[in-house]
Design a protein around this motif. Structure first.
Motif, short mmCIF file in Angstrom:
data_model
loop_
_atom_site.label_atom_id
_atom_site.label_comp_id
_atom_site.label_asym_id
_atom_site.label_seq_id
_atom_site.Cartn_x
_atom_site.Cartn_y
_atom_site.Cartn_z
N PHE A 17 0.85 -1.19 0.00
CA PHE A 17 0.00 0.00 0.00
C PHE A 17 0.89 1.24 0.00
O PHE A 17 2.09 1.14 0.28
N PRO A 18 0.33 2.41 -0.33
CA PRO A 18 1.15 3.61 -0.47
C PRO A 18 1.64 4.15 0.88
O PRO A 18 1.14 3.77 1.93
N GLY A 19 2.60 5.04 0.81
CA GLY A 19 3.05 5.75 2.00
C GLY A 19 4.24 5.09 2.68
O GLY A 19 4.80 4.10 2.20
N ALA A 20 4.62 5.69 3.80
CA ALA A 20 5.80 5.24 4.54
C ALA A 20 5.66 3.81 5.05
O ALA A 20 6.62 3.03 5.02
N LYS A 21 4.48 3.45 5.52
CA LYS A 21 4.27 2.08 6.03
C LYS A 21 4.43 1.05 4.92
O LYS A 21 5.07 0.02 5.10
N GLY A 22 3.87 1.32 3.77
CA GLY A 22 4.02 0.43 2.63
C GLY A 22 5.47 0.30 2.19
O GLY A 22 5.94 -0.79 1.86
N GLU A 23 6.20 1.42 2.22
CA GLU A 23 7.62 1.40 1.86
C GLU A 23 8.44 0.59 2.87
O GLU A 23 9.32 -0.18 2.50
N ASP A 24 8.12 0.75 4.16
CA ASP A 24 8.82 0.00 5.21
C ASP A 24 8.59 -1.50 5.03
O ASP A 24 9.54 -2.29 5.11
N ILE A 25 7.37 -1.90 4.76
CA ILE A 25 7.06 -3.31 4.55
C ILE A 25 7.79 -3.82 3.30
O ILE A 25 8.39 -4.90 3.33
N PHE A 26 7.77 -3.05 2.24
CA PHE A 26 8.44 -3.43 1.00
C PHE A 26 9.93 -3.67 1.23
O PHE A 26 10.51 -4.60 0.68
N ASN A 27 10.56 -2.85 2.05
CA ASN A 27 12.00 -2.92 2.27
C ASN A 27 12.43 -3.90 3.37
O ASN A 27 13.60 -4.28 3.40
N HIS A 28 11.52 -4.31 4.26
CA HIS A 28 11.93 -5.10 5.43
C HIS A 28 11.12 -6.36 5.70
O HIS A 28 11.35 -7.02 6.71
N ILE A 29 10.16 -6.68 4.85
CA ILE A 29 9.31 -7.85 5.08
C ILE A 29 9.39 -8.75 3.85
O ILE A 29 9.23 -8.30 2.72
N SER A 30 9.60 -10.04 4.08
CA SER A 30 9.72 -11.00 2.98
C SER A 30 8.34 -11.37 2.43
O SER A 30 7.31 -11.18 3.09
N GLN A 31 8.35 -11.93 1.23
CA GLN A 31 7.11 -12.42 0.61
C GLN A 31 6.49 -13.50 1.50
O GLN A 31 5.27 -13.53 1.68
N GLN A 32 7.31 -14.37 2.07
CA GLN A 32 6.81 -15.43 2.94
C GLN A 32 6.09 -14.85 4.16
O GLN A 32 4.97 -15.28 4.48
N ALA A 33 6.69 -13.88 4.83
CA ALA A 33 6.07 -13.26 6.01
C ALA A 33 4.79 -12.54 5.61
O ALA A 33 3.78 -12.60 6.32
N TRP A 34 4.80 -11.85 4.45
CA TRP A 34 3.60 -11.14 4.00
C TRP A 34 2.46 -12.12 3.72
O TRP A 34 1.32 -11.87 4.10
N ASN A 35 2.76 -13.24 3.05
CA ASN A 35 1.73 -14.24 2.77
C ASN A 35 1.15 -14.80 4.06
O ASN A 35 -0.07 -14.99 4.16
N GLU A 36 1.99 -15.05 5.05
CA GLU A 36 1.50 -15.56 6.34
C GLU A 36 0.62 -14.52 7.02
O GLU A 36 -0.40 -14.86 7.61
N TRP A 37 1.02 -13.24 6.95
CA TRP A 37 0.19 -12.19 7.54
C TRP A 37 -1.16 -12.12 6.83
O TRP A 37 -2.19 -11.96 7.48
N GLN A 38 -1.18 -12.23 5.51
CA GLN A 38 -2.44 -12.16 4.77
C GLN A 38 -3.42 -13.23 5.24
O GLN A 38 -4.61 -12.96 5.43
N LYS A 39 -2.92 -14.45 5.45
CA LYS A 39 -3.77 -15.54 5.94
C LYS A 39 -4.26 -15.25 7.36
O LYS A 39 -5.45 -15.43 7.66
N HIS A 40 -3.36 -14.78 8.20
CA HIS A 40 -3.74 -14.50 9.59
C HIS A 40 -4.72 -13.33 9.65
O HIS A 40 -5.69 -13.37 10.41
N GLN A 41 -4.47 -12.31 8.84
CA GLN A 41 -5.36 -11.15 8.79
C GLN A 41 -6.77 -11.57 8.39
O GLN A 41 -7.75 -11.15 9.01
N THR A 42 -6.88 -12.40 7.39
CA THR A 42 -8.20 -12.88 6.94
C THR A 42 -8.90 -13.62 8.05
O THR A 42 -10.10 -13.44 8.28
#
Length: 90
Positions: free
Chosen positions: A22-47
């Protein structure tokens, strides 16, 4: 070639996201410091959190809660679980 990041959640170098989630500083921080694997796990947990806790994404308080839980999830802190959820047995 896959872009590699030092994943904050797993503390190791892993393949990163293809683009900011997503846009903004938070999206940039996630893009630079969070792996695809961690993001996929968060998406499942978030749902699961949205469904089990019946969160309404139109409600600012529910969005704020989910944002705080995402920060905890990626930081390796204790984060909210879906109450009563039992993973399927294999």
């Amino acid at each position: 070639m896959t872009r590699m990041v030092m994943c904050r959640k797993y503390n190791q170098e892993l393949p990163g996201l293809d683009r900011q989630p997503f846009p903004g500083a938070k999206g940039e921080d996630i893009f630079n410091h969070i792996s695809q694997q961690a993001w996929n796990e968060w998406q499942k947990h978030q749902t699961m959190l949205i469904n089990e806790r019946r969160l309404n994404m139109m409600d600012a308080a529910d969005r704020k809660f989910l944002q705080a839980e995402m920060d905890k999830f990626f930081a390796g802190e204790d984060y909210a679980q879906a109450e009563g959820y039992v993973p399927p047995s294999e």
